[in-house]
Scaffold this active site. Structure first.
Site, PDB file in Angstrom:
ATOM      1  N   ILE A   6      -8.987  -0.684  -5.669  1.00  0.00           N
ATOM      2  CA  ILE A   6      -9.347  -0.858  -4.265  1.00  0.00           C
ATOM      3  C   ILE A   6     -10.210   0.340  -3.905  1.00  0.00           C
ATOM      4  O   ILE A   6      -9.715   1.464  -3.780  1.00  0.00           O
ATOM      5  CB  ILE A   6      -8.102  -0.923  -3.358  1.00  0.00           C
ATOM      6  CG1 ILE A   6      -7.100  -1.983  -3.859  1.00  0.00           C
ATOM      7  CG2 ILE A   6      -8.525  -1.207  -1.913  1.00  0.00           C
ATOM      8  CD1 ILE A   6      -7.602  -3.401  -3.783  1.00  0.00           C
TER       9      ILE A   6
ATOM     10  N   TYR B 232       0.870  -1.180   0.000  1.00  0.00           N
ATOM     11  CA  TYR B 232       0.000   0.000   0.000  1.00  0.00           C
ATOM     12  C   TYR B 232       0.903   1.225   0.000  1.00  0.00           C
ATOM     13  O   TYR B 232       1.517   1.557   1.024  1.00  0.00           O
ATOM     14  CB  TYR B 232      -0.901  -0.046   1.234  1.00  0.00           C
ATOM     15  CG  TYR B 232      -1.982   1.007   1.316  1.00  0.00           C
ATOM     16  CD1 TYR B 232      -2.102   2.019   0.369  1.00  0.00           C
ATOM     17  CD2 TYR B 232      -2.897   0.986   2.355  1.00  0.00           C
ATOM     18  CE1 TYR B 232      -3.097   2.982   0.460  1.00  0.00           C
ATOM     19  CE2 TYR B 232      -3.899   1.944   2.464  1.00  0.00           C
ATOM     20  CZ  TYR B 232      -3.989   2.936   1.520  1.00  0.00           C
ATOM     21  OH  TYR B 232      -4.978   3.887   1.625  1.00  0.00           O
TER      22      TYR B 232
ATOM     23  N   LYS C  80      -0.931  -1.069  -4.193  1.00  0.00           N
ATOM     24  CA  LYS C  80      -2.096  -0.202  -4.128  1.00  0.00           C
ATOM     25  C   LYS C  80      -1.571   1.207  -4.343  1.00  0.00           C
ATOM     26  O   LYS C  80      -0.964   1.810  -3.454  1.00  0.00           O
ATOM     27  CB  LYS C  80      -2.819  -0.321  -2.793  1.00  0.00           C
ATOM     28  CG  LYS C  80      -4.067   0.565  -2.706  1.00  0.00           C
ATOM     29  CD  LYS C  80      -4.753   0.437  -1.356  1.00  0.00           C
ATOM     30  CE  LYS C  80      -5.957   1.374  -1.265  1.00  0.00           C
ATOM     31  NZ  LYS C  80      -6.592   1.327   0.069  1.00  0.00           N
TER      32      LYS C  80
END
Length: 304
Positions: A206, A136, A164
């Site tokens: 996401i 992330y 991400k």
């Protein structure tokens, strides 16, 4: 199920009762709505999931509950957001035991790690779990950026498979593709840049407002994937005022209020968060109510 880094994966909210316990009944309603809309995975315990407020046993209960609900239809991922390498390794191993199929992983919490420390942290976890990992990368909110040279080192771990991408820099999608091709899958993590990122080559999304509007979110992904770009743009333009509720310090309260309006959630948050009130609440209600009045009729996106 091998991990497929593609499609829409909601970063789901965590539901709480009035007594501040996990509300698994409300949680089940939302998960079933996500599955009915055609999402491609479920992400637990992220920022929207109020991860920093959850006890270890609550995270594990959410994981096992979700695994039982999805019944193998889509992968379940759990977020790793820990202060120490030891705790992160333990969390990853517990997630694997509980049936998770992948990890979303933030850099170390609280301590602003340097590049070498950040790489060592991710690699230590990767070397102690067989689960695939999505890094992330959100330097705006978490103050640590995972750069391309750092990814070059991280990808020596075969189970670090995805990012991400939440840098807010749309050109990063192209940089990553140029540097790593399909070796590093890209899941865009900023709702207000989602369609732009997908059109530039991101593999999936996401998503946040998907928690309240799952069908619209999946429709945008499926339409752009099928080349029906103008239809995707039209839905995305309608969606943007709602999507902007995600890039806000009160994103949890905003999105939970939207879930109430669409009948698939509750407004309960865990203190120190409190429900919206006053002018702030009125603004969010106006955005939601205005959007609902003009909610688009969706094409049959599931059969494109």
């Amino acid at each position: 199920m091998s991990m497929q880094w593609k499609g829409v994966m909601p970063a789901v909210t965590t539901k709480f009762t009035n007594e501040d316990e996990l509300d698994l009944k409300a949680f089940e309603i939302n998960i079933k709505a996500q599955l009915e809309a055609g999402v491609h995975g479920i992400v637990l315990g992220g920022t929207l999931g109020e991860a920093s407020t959850l006890l270890d046993e609550e995270k594990r209960k959410l994981t096992t509950t979700t695994v039982n609900l999805v019944k193998g239809k889509v992968p379940v991922l759990i977020n790793i957001a820990e202060q120490t390498t030891k705790a992160a390794i333990e969390a990853a191993q517990k997630a694997e035991m509980d049936g998770a199929k992948g990890l979303m992983m933030l850099p170390p919490m609280r301590y602003k790690s340097g590049d070498k420390e950040t790489v060592a942290y991710f690699k230590a976890v990767a070397n102690n779990t067989s689960l695939p990992i999505m890094v992330y990368n959100n330097p705006v909110d978490y103050k640590v950026e995972v750069t391309l040279p750092m990814f070059d080192e991280l990808l020596k771990c075969t189970n670090i498979e995805a990012v991400k991408e939440s840098t807010r820099d749309i050109t990063n999608v192209t940089r990553i593709k140029n540097a790593f091709g399909n070796r590093l899958k890209i899941m865009t993590g900023v709702d207000t840049l989602a369609l732009e990122s997908l059109l530039m080559g991101a593999d999936g999304w996401i998503a946040g407002l998907v928690c309240a509007f799952p069908a619209e979110t999946v429709a945008i992904y499926e339409l752009q994937k099928a080349g029906r770009i103008q239809e995707a743009i039209e839905i995305y333009r309608w969606f943007l005022p709602l999507l902007e509720l995600d890039i806000n310090p009160k994103l949890v309260q905003n999105i939970k209020l939207a879930e109430v309006y669409t009948g698939i959630g509750t407004e309960n948050v865990r203190p120190p968060r409190l429900p919206l009130e006053g002018l702030e609440r009125n603004h969010v209600k106006q955005v939601i109510e205005s959007s609902l009045k003009n909610r688009p009729v969706l094409p049959n996106y599931k059969n494109l």
